[in-house]
Design an enzyme around this catalytic site. Structure first.
Site, PDB file in Angstrom:
ATOM      1  N   ARG A 117       0.774  -1.130   0.102  1.00  0.00           N
ATOM      2  CA  ARG A 117      -0.162  -0.047   0.044  1.00  0.00           C
ATOM      3  C   ARG A 117       0.966   1.226  -0.091  1.00  0.00           C
ATOM      4  O   ARG A 117       1.087   1.938   0.910  1.00  0.00           O
ATOM      5  CB  ARG A 117      -0.924   0.057   1.097  1.00  0.00           C
ATOM      6  CG  ARG A 117      -1.640  -1.355   1.433  1.00  0.00           C
ATOM      7  CD  ARG A 117      -2.777  -1.474   0.256  1.00  0.00           C
ATOM      8  NE  ARG A 117      -3.889  -0.754   0.143  1.00  0.00           N
ATOM      9  CZ  ARG A 117      -4.882  -1.201   0.728  1.00  0.00           C
ATOM     10  NH1 ARG A 117      -5.205  -1.608   1.590  1.00  0.00           N
ATOM     11  NH2 ARG A 117      -6.041   0.135   0.567  1.00  0.00           N
ATOM     12  N   GLN A 122      -1.085   3.251  -5.887  1.00  0.00           N
ATOM     13  CA  GLN A 122      -2.369   3.691  -5.723  1.00  0.00           C
ATOM     14  C   GLN A 122      -3.167   3.474  -6.946  1.00  0.00           C
ATOM     15  O   GLN A 122      -4.289   3.124  -7.069  1.00  0.00           O
ATOM     16  CB  GLN A 122      -2.466   5.080  -5.410  1.00  0.00           C
ATOM     17  CG  GLN A 122      -2.189   5.277  -3.948  1.00  0.00           C
ATOM     18  CD  GLN A 122      -2.185   6.952  -3.711  1.00  0.00           C
ATOM     19  OE1 GLN A 122      -2.188   7.885  -4.452  1.00  0.00           O
ATOM     20  NE2 GLN A 122      -2.031   7.112  -2.418  1.00  0.00           N
ATOM     21  N   ASP A 125      -4.456  -0.170  -6.994  1.00  0.00           N
ATOM     22  CA  ASP A 125      -4.848  -0.581  -5.741  1.00  0.00           C
ATOM     23  C   ASP A 125      -6.588  -0.987  -5.832  1.00  0.00           C
ATOM     24  O   ASP A 125      -7.399  -0.527  -5.729  1.00  0.00           O
ATOM     25  CB  ASP A 125      -4.862   0.556  -4.862  1.00  0.00           C
ATOM     26  CG  ASP A 125      -5.291   0.127  -3.326  1.00  0.00           C
ATOM     27  OD1 ASP A 125      -5.898  -0.906  -3.165  1.00  0.00           O
ATOM     28  OD2 ASP A 125      -5.147   0.984  -2.322  1.00  0.00           O
ATOM     29  N   SER A 128      -9.013  -0.581  -2.709  1.00  0.00           N
ATOM     30  CA  SER A 128      -9.482   0.912  -2.569  1.00  0.00           C
ATOM     31  C   SER A 128     -10.569   1.014  -3.640  1.00  0.00           C
ATOM     32  O   SER A 128     -11.777   1.584  -3.127  1.00  0.00           O
ATOM     33  CB  SER A 128      -8.629   1.828  -2.558  1.00  0.00           C
ATOM     34  OG  SER A 128      -7.680   1.814  -1.627  1.00  0.00           O
ATOM     35  N   TYR A 223      -5.494  -1.505   7.252  1.00  0.00           N
ATOM     36  CA  TYR A 223      -6.492  -2.343   7.882  1.00  0.00           C
ATOM     37  C   TYR A 223      -6.535  -2.222   9.391  1.00  0.00           C
ATOM     38  O   TYR A 223      -5.516  -1.417   9.896  1.00  0.00           O
ATOM     39  CB  TYR A 223      -5.879  -3.789   7.652  1.00  0.00           C
ATOM     40  CG  TYR A 223      -6.310  -4.130   6.369  1.00  0.00           C
ATOM     41  CD1 TYR A 223      -7.865  -4.638   6.041  1.00  0.00           C
ATOM     42  CD2 TYR A 223      -5.511  -4.174   5.336  1.00  0.00           C
ATOM     43  CE1 TYR A 223      -8.061  -5.130   4.770  1.00  0.00           C
ATOM     44  CE2 TYR A 223      -5.676  -4.879   3.902  1.00  0.00           C
ATOM     45  CZ  TYR A 223      -7.176  -5.245   3.795  1.00  0.00           C
ATOM     46  OH  TYR A 223      -7.225  -5.671   2.462  1.00  0.00           O
TER      47      TYR A 223
END
Length: 370
Positions: A117, A122, A125, A128, A223
């Site tokens: 992460r 990004q 991802d 997400s 998390y």
């Protein structure tokens, strides 16, 4: 080089690539094979894929003649393959036995849910992009299940108080749930073990419930992490106070590779008024209540508890579009400018989400479990 796109199992409406992603790959000289009917549940037929430059084949033909196979979930035929590259979201921390079997078969597998992460990751991802949809749909599902209004109404027949929404977990799904609930006019409270998210929560117009003494979660990739017994006791007390007043609860807390933490006890459920609704997004890993059942709605003493960890599949067109873009960005790391496979093991993202390679499980966290 050939990439094969497989049709997902019946309970999954998404597909790895929409036609727009196929166009981007074919421009790079990559041949894309689509299993017939793979995109139908995302509202794209075989003709749409052919127009984008894909070749339509049977499932067996795609599996046998592709260098890379993309499928969101593990698939049965993988048990008979060897020397293939598989890319998807395989939850290897929960499917260790499957990963060990793939390793023995000589399969090289990449699980995008294990990407580091980092800022650079990004654009790839998938957690997400899909959680964003899940948070949005969780609130809409709650509003549809709830027997009262979300916003405040002042009418000639009397006034209606706004719904009180409690959101447990302010990750991507939780933050989108906050924004959606606020747009619908609800009063929102939020609990999270990470004090760092307080500012984001408040910027969306929600109240942040703070419990001091949480374990550091800065390296947990967004998390939750396991907390001390003392913290858990204080946490449950604060949640109990808020849940007794809540009409809607959205729960999202999960710990990678472990059962989801039970944040709502049976005693808390008993304190909620009849007609209240809980949407448990953590249902697939046990749920945040002791009575949650995945893909089921349980009515416990008048409280509706909806267990659904795949809400993104209820918006298959946009979910597939975003997932496909994530996957496309990852493929740029393992396909060179000539459209050939180039597995660069010096790249931290390639290495970070590779689960099996060269006949063994290579991911440290999966190895630690096995």
């Amino acid at each position: 080089m050939t990439i094969g796109v497989l049709k997902e199992p019946s309970e999954e409406s998404r597909v790895s690539f929409l036609p727009e992603a196929v166009t981007a790959l074919t421009k790079k000289g990559v041949t894309v094979q689509i299993e017939s009917g793979a995109g139908e549940r995302s509202f794209y037929n075989d003709e749409d894929y052919v127009k984008a430059g894909a070749v339509i084949k049977t499932r067996q033909e795609v599996i046998q003649s592709s260098d890379i196979l993309v499928a969101i979930h593990p698939f049965a035929e993988a048990a008979s393959l060897s020397a293939k590259i598989l890319i998807g979201v395989y939850q290897p921390l929960f499917n260790v036995a499957v990963m060990q079997q793939w390793a023995k078969q000589g399969i090289t597998s990449f699980s995008l849910d294990m990407l580091p992460r980092t800022t650079r990751a990004q654009s790839m991802d998938v957690l997400s992009s899909q959680a964003n949809i899940a948070g949005y749909k969780a609130v809409l599902l709650a509003a549809n299940t709830y027997s009262r209004y979300f916003p405040m109404f002042m009418t000639a027949a009397g006034s209606i108080a706004p719904a009180k929404v409690l959101i447990l977990g302010a990750g991507v799904a939780g933050l989108q749930a906050i924004a959606t609930a606020r747009r619908l006019g609800a009063v929102v409270e939020v609990f999270d073990t990470r004090p760092a998210v307080k500012e984001e929560v408040m910027s969306l117009g929600a109240k942040f419930i703070e419990v001091e003494g949480a374990a550091d979660a800065s390296k947990a990739g967004g998390y939750a992490v396991e907390q001390s017994a003392d913290y858990q006791q204080r946490q449950q007390q604060r949640i109990a106070e808020s849940i007794a007043k809540a009409d809607i609860v959205i729960t999202t807390a999960q710990i990678p590779g472990k059962k989801a933490p039970v944040l709502i006890t049976e005693e808390m459920l008993t304190s909620m008024r009849k007609g209240s609704v809980i949407i448990d997004i953590a249902a697939a890993t046990g749920g945040n209540t002791p009575v949650t059942k995945n893909n089921q709605t349980v009515i416990y003493k008048g409280v509706h508890i909806v267990g659904n960890s795949n809400l993104q599949a209820t918006m298959p067109s946009d979910a597939s579009k975003l997932y496909g873009k994530n996957l496309l960005n990852f493929l740029q790391l393992i396909i060179d400018k000539e459209g050939k496979i180039n597995l660069n093991w010096d790249d931290d993202l390639v290495k970070g989400c590779c689960i099996t390679n060269n006949g063994e499980v290579v991911h440290d966290r999966v190895k630690a479990i096995s």
